[in-house]
Design a protein around this motif. Structure first.
Motif, short mmCIF file in Angstrom:
data_model
loop_
_atom_site.label_atom_id
_atom_site.label_comp_id
_atom_site.label_asym_id
_atom_site.label_seq_id
_atom_site.Cartn_x
_atom_site.Cartn_y
_atom_site.Cartn_z
N ASP A 20 0.85 -1.19 0.00
CA ASP A 20 0.00 0.00 0.00
C ASP A 20 0.89 1.24 0.00
O ASP A 20 2.03 1.20 0.47
CB ASP A 20 -0.85 0.06 1.28
N ASP A 33 -3.20 0.67 -3.56
CA ASP A 33 -3.00 -0.69 -3.05
C ASP A 33 -2.47 -1.54 -4.20
O ASP A 33 -3.20 -1.87 -5.12
CB ASP A 33 -4.34 -1.19 -2.52
N ASP A 186 -8.39 -1.98 0.97
CA ASP A 186 -9.32 -3.06 1.34
C ASP A 186 -8.81 -3.85 2.55
O ASP A 186 -9.55 -4.67 3.09
CB ASP A 186 -9.60 -3.99 0.16
N GLY A 187 -7.59 -3.57 2.98
CA GLY A 187 -7.10 -4.19 4.22
C GLY A 187 -7.93 -3.74 5.42
O GLY A 187 -7.99 -4.42 6.45
N ASP A 225 -4.27 -8.31 5.70
CA ASP A 225 -3.77 -7.59 4.53
C ASP A 225 -3.08 -6.31 5.02
O ASP A 225 -3.25 -5.90 6.17
CB ASP A 225 -4.97 -7.25 3.63
CA CA Z 1 -5.06 -4.97 -0.25
#
Ligand code: CA
Length: 404
Positions: A20, A33, A186-187, A225
């Motif tokens: 990221d 990302d 999205d982590g 993540d």
């Molecule tokens: Ca990710």
């Protein structure tokens, strides 16, 4: 309007590196990302953030199209870099960029990082995920509650750098004093549900505390993540600037997935490490020969039973593990077993195969499948193959269009 800023990125608990990247400069903010094997994703997200920073200094974007223009340039920069460096082939990145103007904010967006707005205590998602599962939800092929747990929820239909052209979503919104904006990878959203994100944003007054809190709850939820958040408060009062050192956890050694170097010497072939009891000890002369034979027979039987038990146990464990990989014909295949080889031996058995071959998939997905993607159940394996077949048939992602 002034902007109070909080930002933080963290490698999380399971990933080898942080792919990221974020930008928080003056009135321009972004979260990217990256994806691609062997930290190529790190290159893609860094190129994007650097390109945004440099270009914005030269000609600050005044509207959403100008902001999208910066992303188009980043797309070209990543694509060209990957074309000239085979080790970076297939790399790409999401990017959600946001520019704060006098009375409005502009957003340009590709991928599954997100922008949210907290206004009067209620949280709304401003961006649409460019993921296969989101498309399947919109087409009515998947229920949204199933999408959240779908094994392939992070398969992107759009990203920067994987194609010469890319479609970028843009929008503008009128801003109000007291608005709080969130950009995140999205982590965060794959680990923490929307209600908890809203709660964290409502409960922390200071934007940096809010950013810290969000990262902490993503890690507490498993930290599977890399997680990155940028929190922006629109205000007419004094402004909080982000801390210099926002990277945490980088110094903590993380066990790498698939790295068995520490335990390899501990692996034993059946029987190899078991004492054989056949050294020519002088005491053996004292044992009557028929007794010695019986002892030997007993040892051999015990050994045989142990090997049989180990074999049965391994077979049982493997018959309950599944992964999706490729067979000798390069077809996408569901296997029971594990993708790794142990001492050069494969522990796998094909269960079902798809009509799709590895080369039908877009390059950024090929490497994952080649290495084998573990799933929790046979049903998950079939869901994964369905989504890969969908991906292979996606006209936006036709692999033969990818490289000239
Ligand atoms: Ca990710």
């Amino acid at each position: 309007m002034k902007v109070g800023v909080g930002a933080r990125t963290d490698v999380g608990l399971l990933r080898e590196g942080n792919e990221d990247a974020y930008l928080a400069e003056d009135v321009l903010f972004a979260v990217a990302d990256g994806m691609g094997g062997h930290l190529a994703g790190d290159v893609a997200s860094s190129i994007t953030v650097d390109a945004l920073r440099e270009r914005a200094a030269e000609e600050p974007p005044a509207d959403p199209d100008a902001l999208a223009g910066l992303l188009y340039r980043a797309n070209t920069a990543i694509f060209e870099r990957a074309r000239h460096d085979p080790s970076l082939h297939g790399m790409g990145t999401t990017c959600t960029a946001l520019m704060i103007g006098a009375e409005e904010a502009h957003i340009a967006h590709v991928g599954d990082s997100r922008a949210y707005l907290l206004r009067n205590g209620s949280l709304s998602q401003l961006t649409q995920d460019h993921t296969l599962v989101n498309r399947m939800v919109q087409e009515g092929k998947l229920r949204s509650e199933d999408a959240e747990r779908h094994p392939q929820r992070s398969v992107l239909t759009r990203a920067l750098g994987v194609d010469p052209e890319v479609k970028i979503d843009t929008q503008s919104l009128d801003t109000k004093e007291g608005d709080r904006l969130l950009l995140c990878s999205d982590g965060l959203t794959s680990m923490v549900d929307t209600d908890s994100i809203a709660e964290a944003l409502r409960s922390e007054k200071d934007p940096q505390s809010a950013a810290d809190h969000l990262v902490e709850i993503a890690i507490a939820a498993g930290g599977e993540d890399n997680v990155t958040v940028v929190v922006l408060d629109l205000t007419t009062e004094g402004v909080v600037v982000p801390r210099e050192d926002t990277e945490v956890g980088a110094g903590i050694p993380i066990a790498r997935s698939g790295d068995f170097s520490g335990s390899e010497s501990g692996f034993q072939q059946p029987g190899v490490g078991i004492p054989q009891g056949r050294t020519r000890a002088s005491t053996s002369e004292a044992v009557p020969s028929h007794k010695r034979e019986r002892t030997l027979l007993l040892s051999a039987l015990v050994l045989l039973v142990l090997v049989a038990l180990a074999y049965a146990g391994t077979r049982f464990a493997l018959s309950n593990s599944y992964f999706v990989g490729v067979n000798d014909d390069r077809r996408i295949t569901i296997f029971s077993g594990i993708p790794e080889r142990i001492l050069g031996i494969a522990f796998r058995e094909p269960k079902d195969q798809s009509y799709v071959t590895l080369s039908d998939l877009p390059p950024f997905k090929q490497e994952d499948v080649r290495e084998g993607i573990r799933v929790d159940s046979l049903a998950d394996a079939h869901a994964l193959v369905d989504s890969l077949e969908e991906l292979a048939s996606d006209p936006e992602l036709k692999p033969n269009r990818r490289r000239s």
